[in-house]
Design a protein around this motif. Structure first.
Motif, short mmCIF file in Angstrom:
data_model
loop_
_atom_site.label_atom_id
_atom_site.label_comp_id
_atom_site.label_asym_id
_atom_site.label_seq_id
_atom_site.Cartn_x
_atom_site.Cartn_y
_atom_site.Cartn_z
N TYR A 1 0.84 -1.20 0.00
CA TYR A 1 0.00 0.00 0.00
C TYR A 1 0.87 1.25 0.00
CZ TYR A 1 0.86 -0.78 5.02
OH TYR A 1 1.44 -1.03 6.24
N PRO A 2 0.34 2.39 -0.45
CA PRO A 2 1.16 3.58 -0.65
C PRO A 2 1.24 4.54 0.52
CG PRO A 2 -0.96 3.91 -1.69
CD PRO A 2 -0.99 2.52 -1.09
N SER A 3 0.56 4.27 1.64
CA SER A 3 0.51 5.27 2.70
C SER A 3 1.82 5.39 3.48
CB SER A 3 -0.63 4.96 3.67
OG SER A 3 -0.44 3.72 4.29
N ARG A 4 2.69 4.40 3.37
CA ARG A 4 4.06 4.54 3.88
C ARG A 4 4.96 4.67 2.66
NH1 ARG A 4 4.80 5.56 9.22
NH2 ARG A 4 6.90 5.60 8.42
N GLN A 5 5.67 5.78 2.57
CA GLN A 5 6.45 6.05 1.37
C GLN A 5 7.48 4.97 1.08
OE1 GLN A 5 9.57 9.15 1.76
NE2 GLN A 5 8.75 9.52 3.81
N GLU A 6 7.90 4.21 2.11
CA GLU A 6 8.91 3.19 1.91
C GLU A 6 8.39 1.98 1.15
OE1 GLU A 6 9.37 5.46 5.73
OE2 GLU A 6 7.78 4.23 4.84
N LEU A 7 7.10 1.69 1.27
CA LEU A 7 6.57 0.44 0.73
C LEU A 7 6.55 0.38 -0.80
CD1 LEU A 7 3.78 -0.28 3.37
CD2 LEU A 7 5.98 -1.43 3.11
N PRO A 8 6.14 1.44 -1.50
CA PRO A 8 6.28 1.40 -2.96
C PRO A 8 7.73 1.27 -3.39
CG PRO A 8 4.72 3.11 -2.32
CD PRO A 8 5.39 2.63 -1.06
N LEU A 9 8.64 1.86 -2.64
CA LEU A 9 10.07 1.76 -2.97
C LEU A 9 10.57 0.34 -2.76
CD1 LEU A 9 11.36 5.06 -1.30
CD2 LEU A 9 10.78 4.69 -3.70
N LEU A 10 10.11 -0.30 -1.69
CA LEU A 10 10.49 -1.68 -1.44
C LEU A 10 9.95 -2.58 -2.55
CD1 LEU A 10 11.75 -3.91 0.27
CD2 LEU A 10 9.65 -3.94 1.66
N ALA A 11 8.73 -2.32 -2.99
CA ALA A 11 8.15 -3.10 -4.08
C ALA A 11 8.96 -2.94 -5.36
CB ALA A 11 6.70 -2.66 -4.31
N GLU A 12 9.38 -1.72 -5.63
CA GLU A 12 10.20 -1.44 -6.81
C GLU A 12 11.52 -2.22 -6.76
OE1 GLU A 12 12.55 2.41 -8.80
OE2 GLU A 12 11.10 2.70 -7.18
N SER A 13 12.15 -2.22 -5.59
CA SER A 13 13.41 -2.93 -5.41
C SER A 13 13.20 -4.44 -5.56
CB SER A 13 14.00 -2.61 -4.04
OG SER A 13 15.16 -3.36 -3.79
N ALA A 14 12.17 -4.96 -4.90
CA ALA A 14 11.91 -6.40 -4.96
C ALA A 14 11.58 -6.86 -6.37
CB ALA A 14 10.78 -6.76 -4.01
N GLN A 15 10.82 -6.07 -7.09
CA GLN A 15 10.45 -6.43 -8.46
C GLN A 15 11.70 -6.58 -9.33
OE1 GLN A 15 8.11 -3.51 -10.78
NE2 GLN A 15 6.64 -5.18 -11.14
N ALA A 16 12.65 -5.67 -9.14
CA ALA A 16 13.88 -5.71 -9.94
C ALA A 16 14.74 -6.92 -9.57
CB ALA A 16 14.66 -4.42 -9.74
N THR A 17 14.91 -7.19 -8.28
CA THR A 17 15.79 -8.30 -7.88
C THR A 17 15.13 -9.66 -8.11
OG1 THR A 17 15.07 -8.03 -5.57
CG2 THR A 17 17.10 -6.93 -6.22
N MET A 18 13.82 -9.72 -8.01
CA MET A 18 13.12 -10.98 -8.33
C MET A 18 13.27 -11.31 -9.82
SD MET A 18 11.81 -12.30 -5.59
CE MET A 18 11.44 -11.73 -3.93
N LYS A 19 13.25 -10.29 -10.64
CA LYS A 19 13.44 -10.52 -12.07
C LYS A 19 14.82 -11.14 -12.34
CE LYS A 19 13.15 -8.29 -16.60
NZ LYS A 19 12.88 -7.02 -17.33
N GLU A 20 15.82 -10.71 -11.56
CA GLU A 20 17.17 -11.24 -11.72
C GLU A 20 17.22 -12.75 -11.49
OE1 GLU A 20 20.31 -9.36 -9.59
OE2 GLU A 20 19.54 -7.34 -9.93
N ILE A 21 16.38 -13.27 -10.61
CA ILE A 21 16.41 -14.71 -10.34
C ILE A 21 15.33 -15.46 -11.12
CG2 ILE A 21 17.40 -14.29 -8.05
CD1 ILE A 21 14.67 -15.17 -6.87
N GLY A 22 14.58 -14.73 -11.95
CA GLY A 22 13.62 -15.37 -12.82
C GLY A 22 12.20 -15.43 -12.32
N ILE A 23 11.87 -14.65 -11.30
CA ILE A 23 10.49 -14.61 -10.80
C ILE A 23 9.80 -13.38 -11.36
CG2 ILE A 23 9.04 -14.34 -8.75
CD1 ILE A 23 11.03 -15.97 -7.19
N ASP A 24 8.62 -13.58 -11.93
CA ASP A 24 7.80 -12.48 -12.44
C ASP A 24 6.98 -11.94 -11.28
OD1 ASP A 24 6.33 -10.71 -13.95
OD2 ASP A 24 4.94 -12.25 -14.69
N LEU A 25 7.40 -10.82 -10.72
CA LEU A 25 6.74 -10.23 -9.56
C LEU A 25 5.77 -9.15 -10.03
CD1 LEU A 25 6.89 -10.62 -6.45
CD2 LEU A 25 8.28 -8.55 -6.38
N GLN A 26 4.51 -9.38 -9.84
CA GLN A 26 3.47 -8.42 -10.19
C GLN A 26 3.10 -7.63 -8.94
OE1 GLN A 26 2.29 -8.04 -13.42
NE2 GLN A 26 3.91 -9.52 -13.91
N VAL A 27 3.31 -6.31 -9.00
CA VAL A 27 3.08 -5.47 -7.82
C VAL A 27 1.66 -4.91 -7.83
CG1 VAL A 27 3.77 -3.36 -6.62
CG2 VAL A 27 5.51 -4.87 -7.60
#
Length: 540
Positions: free
Chosen positions: A391-417
């Protein structure tokens, strides 16, 4: 320009932002101005119902905040409603029997002392000379009425306190619990424990009568509230006559309002904006907290029932990069739920290290490989796609999602946020695989709180239906353990059990910051993250 007209300008600019809020395919494209609490339509509360022109000689304070909204389960200031007790205590309306020192140790507040008579009996002496803003004197009968109602209507409080009976005799309150509750004093300092006058009642808009330095005259969910001085406050005369708390969901809007002087203080500014307020006339008050950002696995998801897949995901979260780059150093990488400064904190446990190569190998061991060369692993013709809910009400959480989506892609997981203010609807429907949230893991200074809220079969926030025989057994021991060192040792073992299962992945702990404008004193960050507006707050 008068501040009232400035607030109208803020509302217009914020309307354009909030019209676009909602379900996002990914948060990465929208984080240049990180969304904050109440992105489901929250406005800066500069509406016509707030008369913000100060009378001559009146001290008025304008405070911007991101947390007062229904999305954050703070829809009003009634401590008997969800997590609204945080708003009650944050804004100086209510006070608890005990409070926390800077070292997160419980100390008397509305109480003066307590005696643990036996495992289930506690005698508490109340402070003389305290009155509610209704004029009613604070005595044991008033506290009994408040706690009786709390445990009738608030499931979490009832589960924590386990009160069997309360008796009142003048300023002496006796609490008998159904079973031993070693952390009772800590729980009584939790915001739901704000003592309110039940004779004065709870209004339809969720307003209450407390003992704090201010009382609310207007409460508007997702918008803000108006506070006025309690002229009869027991702990010294408050310095400010009126405080306007404005819920501002957009980081850029709050930043501009702080720069232009429309705000006197702010909580929840984007990390990038803090750099603008590092020198005079501004002051930044910061401290380390136990607010953690973490993901919980959904054990109803078939792929996540595989321990190797969970371990691969845990090893694909770049905690160091997230805190150093995306949080601009306003946090520390996490191992478990508690900061290293705690006796049962991060330096006492170990978690899966960040290692994308090892994660790819773990996926392969579990039968997930890239057979079609599209960069994503698959098994039996199905690509490994996971839904990351946040959820977007904590500014850190969208940023964490962005980071996780990128690193999950590196290991081959399609992360849909899925980044939405309506995240609880997705929780209820089960349409998610990993749920990333923010939570103050030790708001009572005691470790049991996190486990009982998130990790047990009976936990209200056990979103992913996690179960551990080991954890249930250890909690049974902790529930009957009074010695602090023994409780810390049990907490360490319980944390390690979670990390061994990779049922939760802890990314970071927050360093919270509040910004004060010119002439402002007394706006001080606290490790518990809920003492903000106090009688010491002043503006010259």
């Amino acid at each position: 320009m008068k501040k009232k007209s400035i607030w109208k300008t803020i509302c217009v600019s914020l309307l354009a932002v909030t019209m676009g809020a909602g379900l996002l395919a990914g948060c990465g494209s929208g984080t240049s101005a990180p969304a904050e609490d109440a992105a489901d339509g929250t406005q800066a509360a500069g509406n016509d119902s707030h008369e913000t022109t100060a009378a001559e000689g009146e001290k008025v304070f304008y405070f911007g905040d991101t947390t007062f909204n229904a999305e954050n389960d703070e829809s009003d200031v009634n401590p008997h409603n969800g997590y609204s007790g945080w708003a009650c205590i944050r804004y100086g309306i209510g006070e608890t029997l005990f409070k926390y020192s800077d070292a997160m140790e419980a100390e008397p507040w509305l109480a003066t002392e307590y005696t643990n008579v036996d495992e289930t009996t506690w005698e508490i002496t109340l402070r003389d000379g305290v009155a509610f803003t209704s004029g009613r004197a604070l005595d044991a009968q008033a506290v009994k009425e408040c706690l009786d109602h709390l445990t009738e209507v608030h499931e979490r409080a009832a589960g924590d306190l386990k009160i069997h009976e309360i008796t009142a005799d003048g300023q002496k309150l006796t609490i008998r619990t159904e079973v031993p509750v070693p952390a009772l004093i800590n729980y009584l300092a939790e915001p739901y424990g704000c003592i309110i006058d039940m004779e004065a009642g709870i209004t339809d808009d969720g307003n209450v009568t407390g003992t704090g330095p201010y009382r609310a005259t207007l409460v508007e969910t997702d918008k803000g509230l108006t506070l006025v001085k309690n002229e009869n406050y027991w702990d010294g005369m408050p310095h400010l006559d009126t405080i306007y708390v404005q819920t501002i969901s957009d980081g850029d809007t709050m930043t501009m309002a702080m720069q232009s002087g429309e705000l006197d203080g702010a909580y929840g500014l984007p990390y990038a904006s803090l750099l603008l307020f590092e020198s005079a006339p501004y002051t930044i008050s910061s401290c380390e907290t136990s607010r953690s950002f973490f993901g919980a696995m959904n054990y109803e998801t078939e792929a996540l029932q595989d321990a190797g897949v969970r371990r691969a995901i845990a090893g694909a979260i770049d905690k160091e990069g997230f805190t150093r780059v995306l949080m601009n150093g306003n946090g520390s990488p996490a191992v478990g739920p508690f900061p290293a400064s705690f006796a049962y904190g991060d330096d006492t446990v170990t978690a899966q290290p960040f290692d994308p190569e090892a994660s790819r190998a773990l996926l392969a061991e579990a039968g997930w490989t890239d057979t079609d060369g599209d960069g994503y692993v698959d098994r039996n013709g199905q690509k490994l796609t996971l839904r990351w809910l946040t959820y977007p009400s904590r500014q850190e959480l969208p940023l964490l999602a962005e980071s996780a989506q990128a690193t999950m892609k590196e290991i081959g997981i399609d992360l849909q946020v899925i980044c939405t203010a309506n995240h609880l609807d997705f929780i209820d429907s089960g349409d998610w695989d990993i749920y990333a949230s923010a939570f103050v893991t030790a708001p009572t200074g005691d470790p049991e709180f996190f486990f009982t809220t998130h990790c047990l079969d009976a936990s209200s926030k056990n979103r992913g239906n996690y179960h551990s025989d080991e954890l249930e057994t250890l909690e049974e021991q902790m529930s009957r353990t009074f010695d602090a060192e023994e409780r810390a040792e049990l907490a360490t073992r319980m944390t390690q059990a979670l990390l061994n299962d990779n049922s939760f992945v802890f990314a970071s702990h927050l360093r919270m910051s509040m910004v004060s404008g010119e002439g402002v004193t007394g706006l001080v960050a606290h490790p518990c993250d809920y003492y903000e507006i106090t009688a010491d707050l002043d503006k010259n």
